[in-house]
Motif scaffolding. Structure first.
Motif, PDB file in Angstrom:
ATOM      1  N   UNK A  50      45.925  36.894  38.146  1.00 40.39           N
ATOM      2  CA  UNK A  50      45.395  36.442  36.858  1.00 40.39           C
ATOM      3  C   UNK A  50      43.984  36.962  36.598  1.00 40.39           C
ATOM      4  N   UNK A  51      43.416  37.654  37.565  1.00 38.38           N
ATOM      5  CA  UNK A  51      42.049  38.186  37.396  1.00 38.38           C
ATOM      6  C   UNK A  51      40.979  37.129  37.572  1.00 38.38           C
ATOM      7  N   UNK A  52      41.336  35.990  38.139  1.00 43.44           N
ATOM      8  CA  UNK A  52      40.340  34.935  38.343  1.00 43.44           C
ATOM      9  C   UNK A  52      39.594  35.102  39.664  1.00 43.44           C
ATOM     10  N   UNK A  53      40.267  35.735  40.607  1.00 45.00           N
ATOM     11  CA  UNK A  53      39.686  35.939  41.935  1.00 45.00           C
ATOM     12  C   UNK A  53      39.779  37.423  42.264  1.00 45.00           C
ATOM     13  N   UNK A  54      38.707  37.946  42.854  1.00 40.47           N
ATOM     14  CA  UNK A  54      38.684  39.374  43.188  1.00 40.47           C
ATOM     15  C   UNK A  54      39.048  39.577  44.660  1.00 40.47           C
ATOM     16  N   UNK A  55      40.108  40.361  44.941  1.00 36.37           N
ATOM     17  CA  UNK A  55      40.499  40.547  46.343  1.00 36.37           C
ATOM     18  C   UNK A  55      39.573  41.528  47.058  1.00 36.37           C
ATOM     19  N   UNK A  56      39.628  41.492  48.380  1.00 37.83           N
ATOM     20  CA  UNK A  56      38.822  42.440  49.169  1.00 37.83           C
ATOM     21  C   UNK A  56      39.447  43.826  49.049  1.00 37.83           C
ATOM     22  N   UNK A  57      40.763  43.875  49.151  1.00 35.79           N
ATOM     23  CA  UNK A  57      41.470  45.136  48.923  1.00 35.79           C
ATOM     24  C   UNK A  57      42.901  44.864  48.470  1.00 35.79           C
TER      25      UNK A  57
END
Lengths: 292, 278
Positions: A50-57
């Motif tokens: 959802x673009x609410x959390x940014x992953x590490x990769x």
């Protein structure tokens, strides 16, 4: 046709690894269930999508095309994240109009409210809505972009049996109309009713990925409970078919669905009638193991 | 972008909070008028006793312009409090309602959303200050009439009647800049803590602390004054000094502008990398 593919998705907060190289793919029109106990990582996957959390990769492909970021997926998806939230001082229609304006959507709000069964309540302020009504309004909100994928995080939370059935029917109808659905839930039995593929998460990793067909045809864990100790003949038979006694009165055997009736009949003929037969799918078994 | 701004303004002006803050401000201004209408002559003749002993003061000392100036003194605490109750809520309200999840799952960039919110904050602050100015000036002029004004800033200042309105206008414009700077700081706290009450408490805490430090003109705190935003906010008063010190005012305006830019920049940085995990 593959609509979505996630590769190597990793999320980390400080030293804590939330998702560890998770990969999965979804076909168009599928309903995929993300399962797992609290903290397994299912909500994190949804929030990344959802673009609410940014992953590490991690990499994301939509219709086989690599996307720049996970946020790019938002233009193709509708979301319901956690408990649905709206501006309480606005009506259902006003809330939806705001979202419609952001999306420059052409959809008719009244039609949408009718679709989710809230047309009669369109002038009621959201602060007076029950959880079920908010849940349906949240689904209406998610449909405003005419999404190709619907991503839902715990959509059954706080719903009474009627509310649950309403939402379930609505989701089935939307899927019938061609919308792919990704749904996270810890309610295994409810999800088993309508998802087609299941991804069981544990400690940020995929513990099991299985489709409904395999799940139906695979061996089940069948627990037989007897009133008295089974006869020696029955004991012998149970051991022969790889049954394990968990107590003097209870045995567990892994059987294919079509074998269960045959085993029961055999035990009855051996004067060891089970008073209770409990079956667990491989998914339920693993889920219980994880949550135990 | 225009769409998002329209939505932000719609939300802002649909909330009862916005109108409550306007109503309280209008009430505040009218109370100042009413208080001075009943006891003004007595208070001012007491305050001006030393002056009356040595000078013959002709005309209406307690007049609408003086009261408008006095009403602007609510800029010290009252107005900042009322403004940030609403401006912080523009940001942290989304977290409190949980609507931030709905907004950020729409296909818009976080920067556009924040820009729209900052513009709404500025528009609200301007509306608020216009209401303050209008209700500080018009009722007092209607009730008390106009005349030259005697003000105590670095001694006694005699402001001629015909120069008052431009001074009042410039002071209001400066106050808008000051309140935007203060709101920008409160906005950053609102984003940081995702909670309206914490942001208001922290902003007001700093306002009170810095105002207190500022009152110690001598001693160790005197060197700190140019670095305190309250010191610069207070410079609106200088528009009511006989010879307006434009250079000093410009320096303070630059400080407040830089402060706004700093906190707005910090907010963009924070918001664009913020995980909405709860």
């Amino acid at each position: 046709m593959q609509i979505l593919k996630v590769e190597d998705l990793t999320l980390q907060y400080g030293e804590q690894i939330i998702l560890d190289q998770v990969s999965f793919s979804i076909k168009k029109g599928q309903i995929i269930g993300l399962l797992g106990p609290n903290g397994a990582g299912k909500s994190s996957i949804i929030k990344i999508l959802a673009g609410l959390v940014f992953p590490k990769k991690g990499r994301l492909y939509f219709k086989s095309k690599l996307q720049n970021s996970f946020s790019d997926l938002r233009q193709y998806c509708g979301y319901l994240i956690d408990s649905p939230s709206f501006y309480p001082y606005l009506t259902a229609k006003q809330n939806l109009n705001l979202i419609k304006k952001i999306n420059k959507s052409e959809l008719n709000i009244d039609d949408l409210l009718f679709k989710v069964g809230l047309f009669d309540l369109n002038k009621k302020k959201v602060k007076h809505f029950s959880t079920g009504m908010k849940q349906r309004l949240a689904i209406a909100q998610a449909l405003l972009r005419s999404p190709e994928i619907l991503i839902l995080d715990e959509p059954f939370n706080g719903l009474d049996p009627n509310g649950f059935q309403d939402v379930l029917n609505l989701l089935k109808k939307l899927n019938k109309d061609g919308i792919t659905i990704i749904i996270s839930s810890h309610l295994l039995n409810e999800l088993e009713q309508f998802a087609e593929t299941f991804i069981l998460l544990h400690n940020g990793k995929i513990a099991l990925e299985i489709c409904k067909e395999t799940l139906i045809n695979s061996k089940k864990r069948v627990a037989f409970t007897f009133e008295n100790k089974p006869s020696s003949k029955a004991n012998e038979y149970i051991t022969k078919i790889d049954g394990i006694f968990t107590s003097d009165f209870k045995t567990v055997i892994h059987l294919k669905p079509n074998e269960i009736a045959e085993v029961v009949n055999t035990l009855v003929s051996m004067k060891s009638t089970p008073i209770n037969v409990e079956t667990l799918t491989i998914l339920q078994e693993q889920y219980l193991e994880i949550t135990a | 972008m225009i769409n998002i701004l329209q939505i932000e303004l719609y939300k802002l002006f649909s909330s009862y909070r916005t109108y409550i803050s306007f109503a309280i401000t209008i009430l505040l201004m009218l109370i100042v008028d009413l208080g001075l209408y009943s006891d003004g002559e007595e208070i001012f003749s007491f305050l001006l006793q030393p002056l009356n002993d040595n000078f013959y003061v002709e005309g209406n000392i307690v007049n609408g312009y003086l009261i408008a100036y006095l009403a602007l003194n609510t800029l010290w605490v009252h107005i900042p409090v009322l403004i940030i109750i609403v401006t912080t809520h523009i940001f942290s309200g989304e977290f409190e309602y949980g609507t931030i999840r709905i907004l950020l799952t729409q296909p818009i960039s976080r920067s556009s959303l924040l820009t729209a919110k900052i513009i709404s904050m500025i528009i609200y602050t301007i509306c608020f200050m216009v209401i303050v100015a209008v209700f500080a000036l018009i009722p007092s002029v209607i009730f008390f009439g106009t005349s030259d004004v005697i003000i105590f800033i670095d001694g006694i200042q005699f402001i001629q009647e015909e120069t008052f309105l431009p001074r009042f206008f410039y002071a209001t414009v400066f106050a808008i800049l000051a309140m935007i700077a203060f709101s920008s700081m409160a906005m950053y706290f609102a984003l940081w803590f995702r909670n309206t009450l914490t942001a208001i408490l922290l902003s007001l805490g700093l306002l009170i602390l810095f105002t207190l430090i500022q009152t110690f003109v001598l001693g160790i705190f005197s060197a700190w004054q140019p670095f305190l935003f309250t010191y610069h906010i207070a410079k609106w008063q200088l528009f009511f000094v006989d010879e307006i010190p434009f250079k000093t005012i410009l320096n303070s305006a630059l400080f407040l502008f830089t402060m706004s830019a700093f906190f707005i920049g910090l907010s963009f940085w924070k918001f664009n990398k913020m995980n909405i995990s709860e």
